[in-house]
Design an enzyme around this catalytic site. Structure first.
Site, PDB file in Angstrom:
ATOM      1  N   LYS A  73       1.721  15.821  -1.601  1.00 56.59           N
ATOM      2  CA  LYS A  73       2.128  16.851  -0.250  1.00 56.59           C
ATOM      3  C   LYS A  73       1.651  16.271   1.026  1.00 56.59           C
ATOM      4  O   LYS A  73       2.256  16.369   1.927  1.00 56.59           O
ATOM      5  CB  LYS A  73       1.251  18.237  -0.616  1.00 56.59           C
ATOM      6  CG  LYS A  73       2.125  19.047  -1.303  1.00 56.59           C
ATOM      7  CD  LYS A  73       1.572  20.233  -1.859  1.00 56.59           C
ATOM      8  CE  LYS A  73       1.598  20.424  -3.325  1.00 56.59           C
ATOM      9  NZ  LYS A  73       1.340  19.617  -4.326  1.00 56.59           N
TER      10      LYS A  73
ATOM     11  N   LYS B 275      -0.928  -0.361  36.166  1.00 56.07           N
ATOM     12  CA  LYS B 275      -0.148  -0.356  34.730  1.00 56.07           C
ATOM     13  C   LYS B 275       0.613   1.186  34.564  1.00 56.07           C
ATOM     14  O   LYS B 275       0.323   2.175  35.102  1.00 56.07           O
ATOM     15  CB  LYS B 275      -1.208  -0.500  33.555  1.00 56.07           C
ATOM     16  CG  LYS B 275      -1.699  -1.893  33.613  1.00 56.07           C
ATOM     17  CD  LYS B 275      -0.744  -2.713  32.766  1.00 56.07           C
ATOM     18  CE  LYS B 275      -0.860  -2.348  31.236  1.00 56.07           C
ATOM     19  NZ  LYS B 275      -0.773  -3.669  30.528  1.00 56.07           N
TER      20      LYS B 275
ATOM     21  N   TYR C  40       4.205  17.415 -16.086  1.00 55.59           N
ATOM     22  CA  TYR C  40       3.485  17.390 -15.005  1.00 55.59           C
ATOM     23  C   TYR C  40       2.276  16.908 -15.241  1.00 55.59           C
ATOM     24  O   TYR C  40       1.607  16.639 -16.321  1.00 55.59           O
ATOM     25  CB  TYR C  40       3.338  19.071 -14.811  1.00 55.59           C
ATOM     26  CG  TYR C  40       2.530  19.248 -13.308  1.00 55.59           C
ATOM     27  CD1 TYR C  40       2.585  19.190 -12.201  1.00 55.59           C
ATOM     28  CD2 TYR C  40       0.861  19.393 -13.647  1.00 55.59           C
ATOM     29  CE1 TYR C  40       1.921  19.299 -10.872  1.00 55.59           C
ATOM     30  CE2 TYR C  40       0.037  19.471 -12.612  1.00 55.59           C
ATOM     31  CZ  TYR C  40       0.393  19.452 -11.300  1.00 55.59           C
ATOM     32  OH  TYR C  40      -0.358  19.472 -10.158  1.00 55.59           O
TER      33      TYR C  40
ATOM     34  N   THR D 242      21.122 -12.715  20.338  1.00 58.11           N
ATOM     35  CA  THR D 242      20.950 -12.945  19.205  1.00 58.11           C
ATOM     36  C   THR D 242      19.655 -13.849  18.874  1.00 58.11           C
ATOM     37  O   THR D 242      19.283 -14.575  19.970  1.00 58.11           O
ATOM     38  CB  THR D 242      22.173 -13.752  18.408  1.00 58.11           C
ATOM     39  OG1 THR D 242      22.223 -15.079  19.015  1.00 58.11           O
ATOM     40  CG2 THR D 242      23.265 -13.016  18.259  1.00 58.11           C
ATOM     41  N   HIS D 243      18.992 -13.903  17.916  1.00 59.84           N
ATOM     42  CA  HIS D 243      17.406 -14.721  18.106  1.00 59.84           C
ATOM     43  C   HIS D 243      16.844 -14.060  19.139  1.00 59.84           C
ATOM     44  O   HIS D 243      15.970 -14.958  19.908  1.00 59.84           O
ATOM     45  CB  HIS D 243      17.826 -16.104  17.944  1.00 59.84           C
ATOM     46  CG  HIS D 243      18.774 -16.421  17.039  1.00 59.84           C
ATOM     47  ND1 HIS D 243      18.218 -16.673  15.539  1.00 59.84           N
ATOM     48  CD2 HIS D 243      20.272 -16.574  16.847  1.00 59.84           C
ATOM     49  CE1 HIS D 243      19.448 -17.048  14.862  1.00 59.84           C
ATOM     50  NE2 HIS D 243      20.461 -17.011  15.642  1.00 59.84           N
TER      51      HIS D 243
ATOM     52  N   ASN E 126       3.224  25.041 -12.351  1.00 55.80           N
ATOM     53  CA  ASN E 126       3.900  23.507 -12.481  1.00 55.80           C
ATOM     54  C   ASN E 126       5.317  24.043 -11.815  1.00 55.80           C
ATOM     55  O   ASN E 126       5.666  23.114 -11.024  1.00 55.80           O
ATOM     56  CB  ASN E 126       3.979  23.082 -13.942  1.00 55.80           C
ATOM     57  CG  ASN E 126       2.610  22.710 -14.561  1.00 55.80           C
ATOM     58  OD1 ASN E 126       1.616  22.795 -13.551  1.00 55.80           O
ATOM     59  ND2 ASN E 126       2.486  22.541 -15.431  1.00 55.80           N
TER      60      ASN E 126
HETATM   61  N1  ARG Z   1      -2.052  22.398  -6.816  1.00 54.36           N
HETATM   62  C1  ARG Z   1      -1.140  21.889  -7.778  1.00 54.36           C
HETATM   63  C2  ARG Z   1      -0.129  20.817  -7.226  1.00 54.36           C
HETATM   64  O1  ARG Z   1      -0.003  20.834  -6.172  1.00 54.36           O
HETATM   65  C3  ARG Z   1      -0.273  22.992  -8.375  1.00 54.36           C
HETATM   66  C4  ARG Z   1       0.169  23.001  -9.620  1.00 54.36           C
HETATM   67  C5  ARG Z   1      -1.139  22.848 -10.760  1.00 54.36           C
HETATM   68  N2  ARG Z   1      -0.852  22.919 -12.044  1.00 54.36           N
HETATM   69  C6  ARG Z   1      -1.818  22.922 -12.808  1.00 54.36           C
HETATM   70  N3  ARG Z   1      -1.367  22.672 -14.096  1.00 54.36           N
HETATM   71  N4  ARG Z   1      -2.910  22.495 -12.554  1.00 54.36           N
HETATM   72  O2  ARG Z   1       0.463  20.082  -8.102  1.00 54.36           O
END
Ligand code: ARG
Length: 460
Positions: A326, A284, A318, A156-157, A111
């Site tokens: 991600k 084009k 968490y 403008t506009h 975490n």
């Molecule tokens: N792959 C997890 C993430 O991106 C990492 C942390 C996972 N922690 C857990 N207690 N499962 O968040």
């Protein structure tokens, strides 16, 4: 690859479908270099405080460095069975150095580890974006200098309003991208906080030294609260908000380049190297790059919405939901970087059709405000001058003429105060250069703005 690192309390094997569903390795492998750097700092710190032996830290660091090379060179096996990049690296370390590897995770949890990795990744990404913004701003200033006295209609506009310098218009984007760069810069303060030591959420019983880890990884400060340290994704949301604004600016600019490239406007021509053709219409030449930038803006806004929605209902601390941060983050970093890069290449190569721009300033009554200003200079109050000019515009429209095409006698029918100096007053360049109010489009002002920008760009 070895058994799952958390397998201890489980009696049944994980369902295959679950592994595929929970795995993030397809995308978080991108964090490998930061994960390894963080782990090396962590094990050095553990040795420093006596939790592990110096010799153990050496073996860990050597193993981790080797893994970094393996991943970089494509000699590393990834599998859904090991969930994420953290598990992959630790598991490989076990293969390489045996049981010593098992001490690496002392005083640490995935975490706080993942929080550290993203912060390290993002600060590098933000530094990169800042250098790209810096280049884009330089390109804009160079373009402005190269086309310093080119006039164009200001709108403008989306209606022709008053003549402005093309360089002044470009410098408006310089201002926007300067704000964007400042915002990214400012966000670094909040990204640059070292979360390791929070462990799972409550901190750890081991004698750890987060300040030491922070110093090793070049973080100016450490997190003040372990629960917040593993729960906070504000810095990602802030990045996505900054990225969204930057994309708003890129997208507005794109929209203008697209319009200006039409035969209706014909103000600019993008270079062949930065346009594409049509598979059916041979004539084009399409502005696909600005179109795609305009389109990609929507995906970045989507990522911002995704993260806001992801976080808004999460109880501390968490939650696995946060793994979903991600893809949105990586996607936006890639989009913003790519859009900035392509514009840095495309803009200097565009041709500016200054005759067309100038011609466009002479039709459409862009000098109506100035006729009113002229009357004011002769002592008439502005409101009255506005009304007189309105009548003159109506009469000119009827005759299909511009104001400056009316004879002096015709103009004097609207006000006896009008004299022959009015024609000079209504010329495009004199209109532009009278707009000397701070930040106005007068050539003198724009020259100064460019000089100031050049100085600022040299300094940073
Ligand atoms: N792959 C997890 C993430 O991106 C990492 C942390 C996972 N922690 C857990 N207690 N499962 O968040």
């Amino acid at each position: 690859m070895s058994e799952k690192l958390w397998a201890g309390r489980f009696r049944e094997k994980t369902d295959r479908g679950v592994e595929a569903f929970t795995s993030s390795i397809q995308y978080d492998r991108r964090l490998y270099a930061w994960d390894i750097e963080g782990s090396i700092a962590h094990c050095r710190m553990l040795a420093g405080t006596g939790v592990i032996k110096e010799e153990e830290a050496d073996r860990m660091a050597a193993g981790l460095t080797r893994i970094k090379g393996e991943i970089r060179d494509g000699n590393f096996e990834f599998t859904d069975r090991l969930e994420d990049i953290h598990m992959h690296i630790e598991s490989r370390l076990q293969e390489l150095i045996g049981d010593t590897a098992a001490r690496l995770h002392t005083g640490r949890s995935r975490n706080d580890q993942v929080a550290l990795d993203i912060r390290m990744y993002l600060r590098d990404a933000v530094h990169h974006i800042i250098t790209r913004l810096q280049s884009l701003r330089s390109v804009l200033v160079e373009l402005s200098r190269a086309h310093l006295d080119v006039v164009m209609p200001g709108y403008t506009h989306t209606q022709r309003a008053q003549p402005v310098l093309f360089s002044h218009h470009l410098m408006a984007y310089y201002e926007m991208f300067t704000r964007d760069q400042d915002r990214f810069n400012d966000s670094l303060k909040r990204i640059n906080v070292m979360p390791l030591g929070a462990a799972a959420l409550a901190g750890t019983t081991y004698p750890i030294d987060p300040e030491d880890v922070a110093a090793r990884l070049d973080f100016p400060r450490i997190a003040g609260n372990s629960i917040d340290a593993v729960s906070d994704r504000d810095f990602i949301i802030e990045f996505l908000a900054d990225a969204s604004l930057c994309m708003v600016h890129m997208s507005r600019f794109s929209e203008e380049l697209i319009l200006w490239s039409t035969s209706e406007f014909n103000f600019i021509e993008l270079s062949d190297a930065f346009t594409t053709g049509s598979s059916i219409m041979p004539q084009k030449k399409n502005p696909d790059i600005p179109e795609l930038v305009r389109g990609k803006a929507g995906r970045v806004f989507g990522d911002l919405m995704a993260l806001l929605t992801l976080m808004k209902g999460l109880p501390l601390s968490y939650n696995r939901d946060m793994q979903e941060d991600k893809t949105a983050l990586f996607n936006s970093v890639d989009i913003v970087s790519a859009c900035l890069d392509i514009y840095i290449g495309m803009l200097p190569a565009m041709r500016v059709n200054q005759d067309r721009m100038r011609a466009a300033t002479t039709t459409g009554y862009l000098n109506a405000t100035d006729l009113a200003d002229y009357l004011v200079s002769k002592g008439i109050p502005f409101r009255k001058a506005h009304a007189i000019t309105g009548r003159a515009v109506a009469a000119a429209l009827k005759q299909n003429k511009e104001l400056h095409e009316l004879s002096l006698a015709a103009l004097q029918a609207f006000s006896p105060l009008i004299e022959s100096d009015v024609y000079r007053f209504l010329e495009v360049d004199s209109m532009v250069n009278r707009r000397l109010s701070p930040g106005g489009t007068a050539l003198e002002n724009v020259k100064n703005a460019i000089r100031t920008a050049e100085k600022r760009l040299r300094k940073t």
